[in-house]
Design an enzyme around this catalytic site. Sequence first.
Site, PDB file in Angstrom:
ATOM      1  N   LYS A 125       6.500  13.978  -0.689  1.00 54.50           N
ATOM      2  CA  LYS A 125       5.585  13.266  -1.592  1.00 54.50           C
ATOM      3  C   LYS A 125       4.996  14.295  -2.550  1.00 54.50           C
ATOM      4  O   LYS A 125       4.902  15.472  -2.203  1.00 54.50           O
ATOM      5  CB  LYS A 125       4.453  12.593  -0.799  1.00 54.50           C
ATOM      6  N   ASP A 165       5.071   6.177  -7.805  1.00 56.41           N
ATOM      7  CA  ASP A 165       4.063   5.696  -6.849  1.00 56.41           C
ATOM      8  C   ASP A 165       2.873   5.274  -7.724  1.00 56.41           C
ATOM      9  O   ASP A 165       3.070   4.975  -8.920  1.00 56.41           O
ATOM     10  CB  ASP A 165       3.685   6.805  -5.845  1.00 56.41           C
TER      11      ASP A 165
HETATM   12  P1  NDP Z   1       0.551   0.972  -9.230  1.00 57.97           P
HETATM   13  O1  NDP Z   1      -0.030   2.171  -9.849  1.00 57.97           O
HETATM   14  O2  NDP Z   1       1.602   0.217  -9.940  1.00 57.97           O
HETATM   15  O3  NDP Z   1      -0.601  -0.060  -8.831  1.00 57.97           O
HETATM   16  C1  NDP Z   1      -1.616   0.303  -7.959  1.00 57.97           C
HETATM   17  C2  NDP Z   1      -2.595  -0.845  -7.865  1.00 57.97           C
HETATM   18  O4  NDP Z   1      -3.520  -0.578  -6.824  1.00 57.97           O
HETATM   19  C3  NDP Z   1      -3.408  -1.029  -9.129  1.00 57.97           C
HETATM   20  O5  NDP Z   1      -3.745  -2.368  -9.273  1.00 57.97           O
HETATM   21  C4  NDP Z   1      -4.632  -0.175  -8.845  1.00 57.97           C
HETATM   22  O6  NDP Z   1      -5.783  -0.560  -9.560  1.00 57.97           O
HETATM   23  C5  NDP Z   1      -4.829  -0.423  -7.373  1.00 57.97           C
HETATM   24  N1  NDP Z   1      -5.494   0.745  -6.799  1.00 57.97           N
HETATM   25  C6  NDP Z   1      -5.045   2.018  -6.794  1.00 57.97           C
HETATM   26  N2  NDP Z   1      -5.952   2.834  -6.229  1.00 57.97           N
HETATM   27  C7  NDP Z   1      -6.981   2.036  -5.881  1.00 57.97           C
HETATM   28  C8  NDP Z   1      -8.218   2.279  -5.245  1.00 57.97           C
HETATM   29  N3  NDP Z   1      -8.572   3.519  -4.861  1.00 57.97           N
HETATM   30  N4  NDP Z   1      -9.022   1.208  -5.025  1.00 57.97           N
HETATM   31  C9  NDP Z   1      -8.669  -0.032  -5.402  1.00 57.97           C
HETATM   32  N5  NDP Z   1      -7.507  -0.315  -6.008  1.00 57.97           N
HETATM   33  C10 NDP Z   1      -6.684   0.697  -6.240  1.00 57.97           C
HETATM   34  O7  NDP Z   1       1.085   1.466  -7.797  1.00 57.97           O
HETATM   35  P2  NDP Z   1       2.139   0.772  -6.828  1.00 57.97           P
HETATM   36  O8  NDP Z   1       2.033  -0.702  -6.925  1.00 57.97           O
HETATM   37  O9  NDP Z   1       3.434   1.437  -7.046  1.00 57.97           O
HETATM   38  O10 NDP Z   1       1.625   1.277  -5.411  1.00 57.97           O
HETATM   39  C11 NDP Z   1       0.705   0.518  -4.622  1.00 57.97           C
HETATM   40  C12 NDP Z   1       0.784   0.978  -3.176  1.00 57.97           C
HETATM   41  O11 NDP Z   1       2.119   0.797  -2.680  1.00 57.97           O
HETATM   42  C13 NDP Z   1       0.464   2.457  -2.930  1.00 57.97           C
HETATM   43  O12 NDP Z   1      -0.140   2.581  -1.661  1.00 57.97           O
HETATM   44  C14 NDP Z   1       1.838   3.104  -2.889  1.00 57.97           C
HETATM   45  O13 NDP Z   1       1.850   4.319  -2.181  1.00 57.97           O
HETATM   46  C15 NDP Z   1       2.621   2.008  -2.152  1.00 57.97           C
HETATM   47  N6  NDP Z   1       4.059   2.055  -2.295  1.00 57.97           N
HETATM   48  C16 NDP Z   1       4.638   1.961  -3.537  1.00 57.97           C
HETATM   49  C17 NDP Z   1       6.012   1.953  -3.645  1.00 57.97           C
HETATM   50  C18 NDP Z   1       6.696   1.732  -4.956  1.00 57.97           C
HETATM   51  O14 NDP Z   1       7.930   1.550  -4.945  1.00 57.97           O
HETATM   52  N7  NDP Z   1       6.000   1.702  -6.070  1.00 57.97           N
HETATM   53  C19 NDP Z   1       6.882   2.149  -2.462  1.00 57.97           C
HETATM   54  C20 NDP Z   1       6.172   2.137  -1.202  1.00 57.97           C
HETATM   55  C21 NDP Z   1       4.809   2.135  -1.151  1.00 57.97           C
HETATM   56  P3  NDP Z   1      -6.295   0.322 -10.802  1.00 57.97           P
HETATM   57  O15 NDP Z   1      -5.357  -0.005 -11.927  1.00 57.97           O
HETATM   58  O16 NDP Z   1      -7.680  -0.147 -11.030  1.00 57.97           O
HETATM   59  O17 NDP Z   1      -6.215   1.750 -10.379  1.00 57.97           O
END
Ligand code: NDP
Length: 450
Positions: A125, A165
């Site tokens: 990571k 991510d």
């Molecule tokens: P994105 O950046 O596309 O979206 C993240 C979302 O989560 C946004 O809506 C963001 O809101 C919100 N968010 C992030 N940090 C916080 C926080 N501290 N508190 C509240 N809301 C938060 O990321 P992904 O959708 O790619 O990833 C989401 C999760 O899935 C993560 O845990 C990631 O590790 C996991 N994941 C992702 C994969 C992928 O293929 N993308 C694969 C496997 C796991 P805001 O815009 O306000 O920050």
Amino acid sequence: MDYSSRIIADIEKRFADQAEFIQACKEVLETLQPALDANPQYEANRILERITEPERTVMFRVSWTNDKGEIMVNRGYRVQFNSALGPYKGGLRFHPSVNLGILKFLGFEQIFKNALSGLSIGGAKGGSDFDPKGRSDAEIMRFCQAFMAKLYPFIGMRTDVPAGDIGVGGREVGYLFGAYKHLTNRYEGVLTGKNLLFGGSLARTEATGYGCVYFALNMLAARGLDLKDKVCAVSGAGNVAIYCCEKLWQCGAKPVTVTDSTGMIYDPEGIDVAILKQVKEVEHARLTRYAELRPSAKYTPVEEYPAGRHAVWDVPCFAAFPCATQNEVNEKDAEALLANGCQCVSEGANMPSTPEAIAAYLKAGICYGPAKAANAGGVSVSQLEMAQNANMVHWTFEEVDNKLKDIMKNIYTRAATTAKAYGEPNNLLMGANISAFCEVADAMIAQGMY
Ligand code: NDP
């Protein structure tokens, strides 16, 4: 004190400032003792000591200029945790909260997730404390170029293949790929999640969200249940959440919530995925914009959440899909979900539930899909992207989606079979951890002591 407890105590002492890493280690190690008892070679080979220490960690300065011409400085990281099963693989996160402890938790989880996928990939990571919010396209590009200028000596298609991510989507992967190509003079599949124009795979964008719903369907089917006509709660509004909502509709379910770090949407008519994509993928706007475009939606800012709670989990639902970030479901949230009759939690985000929340799900006996199993669809399709790049072929959306469905089913079956073999048939966390750990440990032993 048994082997796993000794190692946990040691990690707590040595890495006291890495709360998330400690939490992730405990979540895995606390379930492993039955497998460690049955396989004394693991302790003899000091597998827990070795597997909790990254093979290599690089940390570097990233200097770049903002649109005013000012010099900005961030810190970049890559934690190459374990390569027993294949080249290092795992995403890059750009978020101001990023630090070594968070990336070690994510890299550690990634070892086991990648093992569960059955696709010969190791765990890693990386990322930066860079905050992409409010940055112009040109600033994002300059940051990505500066980041890659420091990272490129350590990665490669047979060494380490990063992906996206939080904060790293298709746009950022494109800039990172362009920088790698120019720095190395090589056009190779060194990143996944790429644009379809230069080696990306169909269905990669959808894979994590879709996979997390497929995993839920597998868990529910084992109990004669499904998602048809069911109300579902989803958190997050990024890549994983959007495609989780899309797949839920396709299964006949109704997702009624999404969240971001500033508030939540409750939409009793069901989340309009076309509007959500417009707001998040095209306009890069906030959820207040969704509320403007969708009259049935109610927006609640985080300031109005009950103290110490995530209000999204108060919405009555049959199934919950936490798809935002770590520790977004605490004990009280889990109790609220259960009190409202929630029967299934399938984790799209990494480590979204606190240990207390997990204990509540397991005690209640609901279907619980732990992150490393339920969200493995993303990395699995990333590996399919690597396979297509290596063979210079392109598969159709249906081909990739069908492979994804099979992979999620296999992961479910592995976790369920192992859980049953160890006497806790409902504990997929234990089943997933033991199944993945034994595979990595056996490969480490067979490769000698490194
Ligand atoms: P994105 O950046 O596309 O979206 C993240 C979302 O989560 C946004 O809506 C963001 O809101 C919100 N968010 C992030 N940090 C916080 C926080 N501290 N508190 C509240 N809301 C938060 O990321 P992904 O959708 O790619 O990833 C989401 C999760 O899935 C993560 O845990 C990631 O590790 C996991 N994941 C992702 C994969 C992928 O293929 N993308 C694969 C496997 C796991 P805001 O815009 O306000 O920050």
